[in-house]
Design a protein around this motif. Sequence first.
Motif, mmCIF file in Angstrom:
data_model
loop_
_atom_site.group_PDB
_atom_site.id
_atom_site.type_symbol
_atom_site.label_atom_id
_atom_site.label_comp_id
_atom_site.label_asym_id
_atom_site.label_seq_id
_atom_site.Cartn_x
_atom_site.Cartn_y
_atom_site.Cartn_z
ATOM 1 N N VAL A 148 0.834 -1.199 0.000
ATOM 2 C CA VAL A 148 0.000 0.000 0.000
ATOM 3 C C VAL A 148 0.871 1.253 0.000
ATOM 4 N N LEU A 149 0.566 2.176 -0.896
ATOM 5 C CA LEU A 149 1.210 3.487 -0.924
ATOM 6 C C LEU A 149 0.213 4.515 -0.434
ATOM 7 N N HIS A 150 0.555 5.250 0.638
ATOM 8 C CA HIS A 150 -0.380 6.216 1.206
ATOM 9 C C HIS A 150 -0.424 7.501 0.393
ATOM 10 N N TRP A 151 0.734 8.039 0.025
ATOM 11 C CA TRP A 151 0.875 9.221 -0.832
ATOM 12 C C TRP A 151 0.736 10.551 -0.082
ATOM 13 N N GLU A 152 0.187 10.569 1.133
ATOM 14 C CA GLU A 152 -0.065 11.832 1.823
ATOM 15 C C GLU A 152 0.347 11.749 3.292
ATOM 16 N N ILE A 153 1.595 11.352 3.569
ATOM 17 C CA ILE A 153 2.060 11.287 4.955
ATOM 18 C C ILE A 153 2.476 12.699 5.374
ATOM 19 N N LYS A 154 1.578 13.379 6.056
ATOM 20 C CA LYS A 154 1.794 14.766 6.465
ATOM 21 C C LYS A 154 1.021 15.007 7.762
ATOM 22 N N PRO A 155 1.290 16.114 8.476
ATOM 23 C CA PRO A 155 0.648 16.329 9.781
ATOM 24 C C PRO A 155 -0.869 16.281 9.741
ATOM 25 N N GLU A 156 -1.471 16.740 8.650
ATOM 26 C CA GLU A 156 -2.931 16.738 8.551
ATOM 27 C C GLU A 156 -3.509 15.325 8.509
ATOM 28 N N ASN A 157 -2.691 14.333 8.125
ATOM 29 C CA ASN A 157 -3.166 12.953 8.006
ATOM 30 C C ASN A 157 -2.594 12.040 9.076
ATOM 31 N N LEU A 158 -2.166 12.632 10.160
ATOM 32 C CA LEU A 158 -1.730 11.861 11.313
ATOM 33 C C LEU A 158 -2.537 12.304 12.527
ATOM 34 N N LEU A 159 -3.154 11.351 13.209
ATOM 35 C CA LEU A 159 -3.848 11.641 14.456
ATOM 36 C C LEU A 159 -2.895 11.395 15.612
#
Length: 266
Positions: A148-159
């Motif tokens: 799986v490739l997430h593509w959007e590992i950034k602060p907005e997508n981390l809880l």
Amino acid sequence: MRRTRRQRKATKLDTFASRYTMGEKLGEGSFGSVFKGQRVSDGLQVAIKFVRKLHVSIFLQADEIKVMPVEVALLQIRSQTPICKTVIQLIEWFDELDRYILVLERPDPCKSLDSFLQDCGGYVTEDMVQNLMWQSVMAAFQCRRQGVLHWEIKPENLLINQDTLEVKLIDFGCGDFIKKYGYNIFEGTDEYCPSEFILDGRYHAGPASVWSLGVLMFRMVCRYLPFTNDDDITGGGLHFRDGLSDGETNESILVNNCENDSCSYL
């Protein structure tokens, strides 16, 4: 044919509305809205994501008659054993006439890492960054291990759980399956775009994930993103804020934490 009372009851229990109650809105993006929710049967606290079908462009065939959006497919893969505690889990999903409904686990208390950083003045200590980065790297590693490739590992997508500082990767709406021969399109946020895509028009999942993790780490340490445009990205010039350590101690700890060569697998 007239249905029996038991059949009518069973049908009712299979609907989203009969199984979950809705709470306040948690957030909204270009592809859907997320709300707090609760499972009626046991009171489990969940997050409920509504995605309009007209916003879904990629589908997979679930069986002979049913299709599913790629986000659901990726989350189902990620929810298989071994379970990774740094990636959000899909509990179940519903296919309605004009929308999909995803029921997800909801840590409590939690907020986006982006909001958490803002509450902390824009950045956190290097020791805390080390902890958050280790969890983020493991989330990316586990995703890659399952294709799986997430593509959007950034602060907005981390809880982040404010009490425990545990992190979970969320929102696979822009994700994809890892392709052996790479990609010639980039679906993520421009500031996280890997340099090889700008220079050559092509990139691979592993190096792109490492690049986005590096941008994430810089953002947590410095308060601002390292790059704002394509020239910045290809130029590679980094401007760190004052007061940072030389990095030797933290680097050695991070390397020692990469058990079983997990980091190099990315």
